[in-house]
Design an enzyme around this catalytic site. Sequence first.
Site, PDB file in Angstrom:
ATOM      1  N   ASP A 177       0.884  -1.166   0.000  1.00 52.55           N
ATOM      2  CA  ASP A 177       0.000   0.000   0.000  1.00 52.55           C
ATOM      3  C   ASP A 177       0.923   1.218   0.000  1.00 52.55           C
ATOM      4  O   ASP A 177       1.572   1.505   1.010  1.00 52.55           O
ATOM      5  CB  ASP A 177      -0.878  -0.037   1.266  1.00 52.55           C
ATOM      6  CG  ASP A 177      -1.695   1.240   1.443  1.00 52.55           C
ATOM      7  OD1 ASP A 177      -1.720   2.077   0.523  1.00 52.55           O
ATOM      8  OD2 ASP A 177      -2.326   1.386   2.521  1.00 52.55           O
TER       9      ASP A 177
ATOM     10  N   LYS B  91       2.683  11.373  -3.094  1.00 52.80           N
ATOM     11  CA  LYS B  91       1.650  10.700  -3.902  1.00 52.80           C
ATOM     12  C   LYS B  91       0.744  11.712  -4.605  1.00 52.80           C
ATOM     13  O   LYS B  91       0.231  11.461  -5.684  1.00 52.80           O
ATOM     14  CB  LYS B  91       0.834   9.795  -2.980  1.00 52.80           C
ATOM     15  CG  LYS B  91      -0.156   8.904  -3.697  1.00 52.80           C
ATOM     16  CD  LYS B  91      -0.679   7.868  -2.727  1.00 52.80           C
ATOM     17  CE  LYS B  91      -1.785   7.035  -3.279  1.00 52.80           C
ATOM     18  NZ  LYS B  91      -2.219   6.032  -2.308  1.00 52.80           N
TER      19      LYS B  91
ATOM     20  N   GLU C 285      -7.296   0.541  -4.334  1.00 56.33           N
ATOM     21  CA  GLU C 285      -7.273   0.401  -2.881  1.00 56.33           C
ATOM     22  C   GLU C 285      -8.589  -0.153  -2.306  1.00 56.33           C
ATOM     23  O   GLU C 285      -8.561  -1.056  -1.467  1.00 56.33           O
ATOM     24  CB  GLU C 285      -6.918   1.744  -2.233  1.00 56.33           C
ATOM     25  CG  GLU C 285      -5.452   2.080  -2.434  1.00 56.33           C
ATOM     26  CD  GLU C 285      -5.111   3.545  -2.231  1.00 56.33           C
ATOM     27  OE1 GLU C 285      -5.968   4.301  -1.742  1.00 56.33           O
ATOM     28  OE2 GLU C 285      -3.984   3.931  -2.567  1.00 56.33           O
TER      29      GLU C 285
ATOM     30  N   ASP D 227     -12.990   5.333   1.996  1.00 59.93           N
ATOM     31  CA  ASP D 227     -11.541   5.373   2.252  1.00 59.93           C
ATOM     32  C   ASP D 227     -11.061   6.820   2.282  1.00 59.93           C
ATOM     33  O   ASP D 227     -10.968   7.471   1.246  1.00 59.93           O
ATOM     34  CB  ASP D 227     -10.831   4.581   1.140  1.00 59.93           C
ATOM     35  CG  ASP D 227      -9.312   4.603   1.288  1.00 59.93           C
ATOM     36  OD1 ASP D 227      -8.802   5.313   2.162  1.00 59.93           O
ATOM     37  OD2 ASP D 227      -8.649   3.894   0.509  1.00 59.93           O
TER      38      ASP D 227
END
Length: 579
Positions: free
Chosen positions: A8, A69, A146, A168
């Site tokens: 992850d 990211k 994800e 999420d």
Amino acid sequence: MEPIVGIDLGTTNSEVAFIIDGNAEVLKLKDDGILPSCVGVDDDGKIIVGEEARNQAAVAPDRTVLSVKRLMGTDQKIQMKDSGYLPQEISAFILKALKERAEKVLGKSISKAVITVPAYFTDAQRHATREAGEIAGLDVVRIINEPTAAALAYESASSETQRILIYDLGGGTFDVSIVKIEEGVVEVLSSTGDNHLGGDDFDQKIMDMLAEHCERELKLAVKKQPVTMARLKRAAENAKITLSSEPYAKIEEDHIGKKAWKDIHLSYELSRLDFEAMIEDDLERTMDSVNKALKDASLLPSAVDKIILVGGSTRLPQISKMLEEKFGRLPHSEIDPDLCVALGAAIQGGREMGLDSSSVLLDITPYTFGTSAIGELDGAPCMTRFVPMIRRNTKLPAAKSDAFYTLYDNQEAVEIKVCQGENPNALDNIQIGKYKFKLTPRSPEGSVIILNFDLDLNGILKIEAIEKSSGRKINAVIENAFSTFTEEEMSDSKKRISEMWGEKAEAEEEESVGEADGMPPDLAEALRKAESQLDSASSEDRDEMVNLMEDIRDAVKEGKLEEARELWKDLEEILFYLG
Ligand code: AMP
């Protein structure tokens, strides 16, 4: 069988997991397995990753990178000390650290991984993630979304048909997806979100409020002081986390500035209610996405069987409250929301290794991919009409082709634009590629060009244009500004990044010389520490220590790393009492 780890690669934190004895486990090195996604250059010019980098962020913001990211898929150069890096190069350092962690814990070399990305990631962002893996020396066997990974973590063993909503909210991205699991098959029904919304924004809001307080009440000009602002950001995040379990958070930062040679300290109390009001709009936006996901999946809230919380920010109590109000049932967070995605990635890694063939994974594209052509828009001619080729929420892999026609006789070339988005005017969508196709001379008007779009399981799009009359094809080259490396750039970057990393690897190698083959470096170091303390132990303790050390070495030789680590715990207890 070559191991495939699950990674992850998060905005704030990253984890690596693997299937051990049939169960997915996050790989830990005397820590909780969570590696802050921070990269920095230390005082000696060495690359550092994780906690160490995060700790220097406040004092050395100019040589520390956080939340990289968010920049994935862009060409933005990130300055770290004297060098500039692309986002995928910074991410490669994080991946290298995770790879090393996995190698240490598992005692074998790792070269394959499944990496997760937000469902909302664009094609360019997925490309950049794959490139980061390649630069780090990892063959990315699969990129999965994800939320899909989270659903796998919860439900891979279930045989019941279930519709699951995955909410999420991490540090920098928000995703909401609805998946259907039926007889072990995971199908994403809809997926939406915002790749610029997360806990970082909440920190930023508290930080801005604190900076305002410093300027107005304490008369300190903090906004132009990067070090002070970095301190405020850290304090803001701590306060936010406190407010998840307490109604008030006290923010105390000593020596925040000087006025008339006097030290000024910051002391501020923030209430949960005030904080909740600050982020109310952001949370409402997440609920708009929840509604959109339901609509896209053609489901009423009552048709959702389960809600799963993923990402550190879902620990905010307001989120569970909001979802409970909407769905009339409490969301699940029994699998640690920080680790859930890595665990699901490991399960998928295990499947890729052939450990479990009972279920397959279906994925969808969160975007429509298409091209631009002359057409009509709102009844008027439009030179840039968006022509969808692969529509949003199509199951992957997907391949579509369509025919296009030349406009006039002797047309020399066509320009093929590849866009991603939902807007009928291609200009309002994101252009992800532009290809020029030279046509056979003297072609008549209306000559056919066939365009093929091929979107693979990882969301990577391949384009092919064929001139129907001659059968000639083009090998398309992306000409736009997105950050796909050429082969040469890739190999240069790989070399540069591994050279920088090499200094660190060498230093660690020096430390670990003299141990038996297959001994993980952390255990080797632990054994050396025990050895150095043998002299100070009583004869009884010494005997026990020597026996345990031998047992540890034997266990490692037999490949029983778990057992070796258990034995080490006993040894550590003796060392603890020796001081
Ligand atoms: P992730 O990207 O999933 O690792 O999530 C990291 C984000 O979760 C960061 O913004 C953290 O500040 C936030 N976070 C972690 N723990 C908590 C908590 N107890 N309450 C609120 N936010 C949290």
